[in-house]
Design an enzyme around this catalytic site. Structure first.
Site, mmCIF file in Angstrom:
data_model
loop_
_atom_site.group_PDB
_atom_site.id
_atom_site.type_symbol
_atom_site.label_atom_id
_atom_site.label_comp_id
_atom_site.label_asym_id
_atom_site.label_seq_id
_atom_site.Cartn_x
_atom_site.Cartn_y
_atom_site.Cartn_z
ATOM 1 N N ASP A 72 0.832 -1.205 0.000
ATOM 2 C CA ASP A 72 0.000 0.000 0.000
ATOM 3 C C ASP A 72 0.873 1.264 0.000
ATOM 4 O O ASP A 72 0.939 2.000 0.986
ATOM 5 C CB ASP A 72 -0.917 -0.018 1.226
ATOM 6 C CG ASP A 72 -2.001 1.038 1.166
ATOM 7 O OD1 ASP A 72 -2.125 1.703 0.130
ATOM 8 O OD2 ASP A 72 -2.724 1.194 2.178
ATOM 9 N N SER B 201 -4.390 8.376 6.738
ATOM 10 C CA SER B 201 -3.838 7.473 5.733
ATOM 11 C C SER B 201 -2.702 8.130 4.958
ATOM 12 O O SER B 201 -2.776 9.307 4.596
ATOM 13 C CB SER B 201 -4.929 7.052 4.742
ATOM 14 O OG SER B 201 -5.820 6.152 5.335
#
Length: 343
Positions: A171, A267
């Protein structure tokens, strides 16, 4: 930070080697007489200015090998006691950036050099128009007009080809800026780990971001920070924790009892740890996902940066050499929706 379950897409990808290689091969020190009146933070910044003004030919080397991971406005970190955190001091995390779409914060990121920011792949879903993305550095209060802040557009967005929306593996995303950042007291690059063995020398670890402080709560205006503990994979992958879904490309961090964690809006932001011997911070993780926020036995999960050093360097090298080019079409597969970066 995303919560399970979650669906996302990949916007661009670069393929390349994954085996780590070493960048930092030595250390430097700056000595001064006992009677010196300047504190260490002032001395570090003075040395940075001297290197930039006297040695322009080695600015890249000086920035990456000598001055990364340092906080000119703050001394070495002490115990600090995001969710479970508090307002960060001015200049506390000079590599932390706010990634914005149409001037609204939606994810964090970390400055790794003057032209590139490292963030998370899942942040870029639904697919953004790159021209509407902005990176804001040197900012502490998002709503304020701060002289320390620098705003840059995004020239290129590159997402790791291997990102898997089911497992959340790989990610990571790289953002190339339209113009280089100017390093200052408030804007600095963070150091990158070049191999997993370098994680052993790290001690105090912190998370930071402008995300919500409760699950599905309101985002904050002032940058938050909290101290966390790195949690071993064998603990975090136990059946009553994450039940074996985590991979070796991930790092858990938080508190086993809950209460301290990243959350929505954090995030892509940094999990940063301090090396006391080298007096600098290293980027250990990129905020990726979790179940809820600050839940018991559900700490935050981060992309483990030491596993991706070669990918980061290879991507930048390909862009610098003019090999990579964005293709104006989409590819839909079982796991990803992405614009391709052709190498």
């Amino acid at each position: 930070m995303v919560t399970i379950p979650h669906t996302t897409m990949t916007l661009a990808y670069v393929t390349g080697p994954t085996a780590p290689s070493r960048l930092f091969s030595g250390s430097w020190s700056l000595s001064h007489p006992p009677a010196a009146q300047l504190d260490m933070a002032s001395l570090r910044f003075a040395f940075l200015l001297l290197s930039l003004s006297c040695c322009p030919a080695v600015v890249w080397t000086a920035t990456q090998n000598l001055t990364c991971g340092q906080r000119p406005l703050l001394d070495s970190p002490g115990a600090s006691r995001v969710v479970g955190g508090h307002d960060a001091e001015v200049g506390a995390w000079p590599w932390q950036v706010s990634i914005q779409k149409d001037s609204r914060h939606f994810c964090g990121g970390s400055i790794i050099n003057s032209k590139w920011v490292l963030s998370a792949c899942h942040c870029f879903y639904p697919m953004p128009v790159v021209s509407r993305l902005w990176v804001v550095a040197g900012q502490r209060v998002l709503s304020a007009s701060e002289d320390s802040s620098q705003r840059r557009g995004v020239r290129r967005l590159v997402l790791n080809k291997g990102y898997n929306k089911v497992t959340h593996d790989n990610d990571l995303a790289l953002l190339q800026l339209t113009e280089p950042l100017s390093f200052s007291l408030y804007v600095q690059p963070v150091c990158l780990l070049t191999r997993e063995e370098e994680e052993a020398g790290l001690e105090l670890c912190f998370i930071s971001g402008w995300g919500t402080t409760t699950y599905k709560g309101m985002a904050v205006d002032v940058l938050q920070e909290a101290e966390v503990q790195l949690i071993p994979m064998e603990t975090c992958n136990q059946w009553d924790w994450y039940g074996g879904i985590l991979t070796q490309h991930m790092q858990c961090a938080g508190n086993e009892a809950g209460g301290i964690d990243t959350c929505q809006g954090d995030s892509g932001g940094p999990l940063q740890c301090y090396n006391e011997d080298l007096d600098r911070f290293y980027l250990v993780g990129v905020t990726s996902f979790g179940e809820g926020c600050a839940s018991v036995n559900r700490p935050g999960v981060y992309a483990r940066v030491s596993r991706y050093y070669s990918w980061v360097q290879y991507t930048q090298d390909q862009v610098r050499s003019g090999v990579a080019s964005i293709q104006p079409w989409l590819l839909l597969t079982g796991l990803t929706l992405c614009t391709m970066v052709q190498l």
